[in-house]
Every structure is written in C-alpha cells, then in structure tokens.
Design a protein around this motif. Sequence first.
Motif, mmCIF file in Angstrom:
data_model
loop_
_atom_site.group_PDB
_atom_site.id
_atom_site.type_symbol
_atom_site.label_atom_id
_atom_site.label_comp_id
_atom_site.label_asym_id
_atom_site.label_seq_id
_atom_site.Cartn_x
_atom_site.Cartn_y
_atom_site.Cartn_z
ATOM 1 N N UNK A 1 3.388 -3.659 -16.204
ATOM 2 C CA UNK A 1 3.404 -2.282 -16.689
ATOM 3 C C UNK A 1 2.511 -2.136 -17.928
ATOM 4 N N UNK A 2 2.561 -3.134 -18.805
ATOM 5 C CA UNK A 2 1.710 -3.118 -19.993
ATOM 6 C C UNK A 2 0.255 -3.247 -19.542
ATOM 7 N N UNK A 3 -0.577 -2.327 -20.001
ATOM 8 C CA UNK A 3 -1.983 -2.322 -19.615
ATOM 9 C C UNK A 3 -2.283 -1.486 -18.382
ATOM 10 N N UNK A 4 -1.238 -0.946 -17.753
ATOM 11 C CA UNK A 4 -1.421 -0.130 -16.552
ATOM 12 C C UNK A 4 -2.173 1.152 -16.905
ATOM 13 N N UNK A 5 -3.228 1.492 -16.158
ATOM 14 C CA UNK A 5 -3.948 2.732 -16.422
ATOM 15 C C UNK A 5 -3.035 3.951 -16.244
ATOM 16 N N UNK A 6 -3.251 4.969 -17.094
ATOM 17 C CA UNK A 6 -2.479 6.208 -17.030
ATOM 18 C C UNK A 6 -3.460 7.353 -16.812
ATOM 19 N N UNK A 7 -3.173 8.186 -15.812
ATOM 20 C CA UNK A 7 -4.028 9.332 -15.499
ATOM 21 C C UNK A 7 -3.154 10.529 -15.157
ATOM 22 N N UNK A 8 -3.746 11.722 -15.291
ATOM 23 C CA UNK A 8 -3.039 12.937 -14.906
ATOM 24 C C UNK A 8 -3.127 13.129 -13.389
ATOM 25 N N UNK A 9 -2.365 14.080 -12.891
ATOM 26 C CA UNK A 9 -2.387 14.381 -11.449
ATOM 27 C C UNK A 9 -3.779 14.772 -10.974
ATOM 28 N N UNK A 10 -4.562 15.398 -11.852
ATOM 29 C CA UNK A 10 -5.914 15.809 -11.466
ATOM 30 C C UNK A 10 -6.948 14.700 -11.678
ATOM 31 N N UNK A 11 -6.491 13.534 -12.141
ATOM 32 C CA UNK A 11 -7.376 12.380 -12.235
ATOM 33 C C UNK A 11 -7.971 12.097 -13.600
ATOM 34 N N UNK A 12 -7.601 12.868 -14.627
ATOM 35 C CA UNK A 12 -8.122 12.604 -15.974
ATOM 36 C C UNK A 12 -7.475 11.336 -16.527
ATOM 37 N N UNK A 13 -8.288 10.381 -16.898
ATOM 38 C CA UNK A 13 -7.770 9.117 -17.426
ATOM 39 C C UNK A 13 -7.364 9.307 -18.876
ATOM 40 N N UNK A 14 -6.101 8.996 -19.177
ATOM 41 C CA UNK A 14 -5.581 9.163 -20.527
ATOM 42 C C UNK A 14 -5.642 7.880 -21.337
ATOM 43 N N UNK A 15 -5.566 6.749 -20.688
ATOM 44 C CA UNK A 15 -5.554 5.460 -21.374
ATOM 45 C C UNK A 15 -4.769 4.450 -20.580
ATOM 46 N N UNK A 16 -4.072 3.567 -21.290
ATOM 47 C CA UNK A 16 -3.260 2.557 -20.612
ATOM 48 C C UNK A 16 -1.955 2.336 -21.373
ATOM 49 N N UNK A 17 -0.929 1.932 -20.650
ATOM 50 C CA UNK A 17 0.390 1.710 -21.238
ATOM 51 C C UNK A 17 0.305 0.570 -22.251
ATOM 52 N N UNK A 18 0.724 0.841 -23.475
ATOM 53 C CA UNK A 18 0.737 -0.176 -24.524
ATOM 54 C C UNK A 18 2.131 -0.769 -24.686
ATOM 55 N N UNK A 19 3.162 0.095 -24.596
ATOM 56 C CA UNK A 19 4.547 -0.357 -24.693
ATOM 57 C C UNK A 19 5.459 0.751 -24.192
ATOM 58 N N UNK A 20 6.754 0.516 -24.253
ATOM 59 C CA UNK A 20 7.719 1.518 -23.804
ATOM 60 C C UNK A 20 9.045 1.279 -24.506
ATOM 61 N N UNK A 21 9.885 2.320 -24.530
ATOM 62 C CA UNK A 21 11.225 2.232 -25.113
ATOM 63 C C UNK A 21 12.259 2.327 -24.006
ATOM 64 N N UNK A 22 13.314 1.523 -24.140
ATOM 65 C CA UNK A 22 14.398 1.505 -23.162
ATOM 66 C C UNK A 22 15.679 1.993 -23.838
ATOM 67 N N UNK A 23 16.359 2.918 -23.188
ATOM 68 C CA UNK A 23 17.676 3.360 -23.641
ATOM 69 C C UNK A 23 18.675 2.313 -23.137
ATOM 70 N N UNK A 24 19.277 1.580 -24.051
ATOM 71 C CA UNK A 24 20.158 0.487 -23.639
ATOM 72 C C UNK A 24 21.469 0.975 -23.040
ATOM 73 N N UNK A 25 21.875 2.206 -23.359
ATOM 74 C CA UNK A 25 23.107 2.735 -22.783
ATOM 75 C C UNK A 25 22.944 3.091 -21.310
#
Length: 90
Positions: free
Chosen positions: A9-33
Amino acid sequence: MPLIKSNNLIGLPVATESGERLGSVRSFDVDVDSNTIVRYYVAPGRIVAMIGQGELIVHASLVVSITEKKMTVRDNTVTSPAPAAAIGAV
C-alpha cells in the motif's frame, strides 16, 4: 475478500476517477477501535505540487477503489491549493 499488505500500500499511486495523478500513498492511520483505515497520507505528484499543494490527507470515505496497481479517489478530492490540506476530513 482481497487483501493488500501494508508494504504494498505504501508507495501505491493515487489518481482521481478522471485519471489525474495526485501522488503516492506515504502512510495511513488506523482506527484501533474499528480496525479500519481512517485516512491516507499522499505524497504529492508533479501536478499537485505545481498548484502549491503539500502532502494530501485523504479521508477513507473519498476512496473509490484500491487495487494492487493504484488507489482511485473521487474527482473532487483536491479542490483548491493549500499548504497542507486535510481533504475530506470529518
């Protein structure tokens, strides 16, 4: 249920539905509950950096799909330039 490991998941390319590249996943937060991902931190791609946007914080509700090749988010995820934006935060 398909799974994607965190190291894929880290480093995965991120794009909008219309194909605009936004960047790549750097990290994420998890709700432990609830054991769910709440938001993703996206390192900006070239286009996003050009409009002056720093790191994007994308709320999980804006994610349309995740595959092994990319994450797709709603087209309206980035609406205006800001130094560091919390996009879709609740």
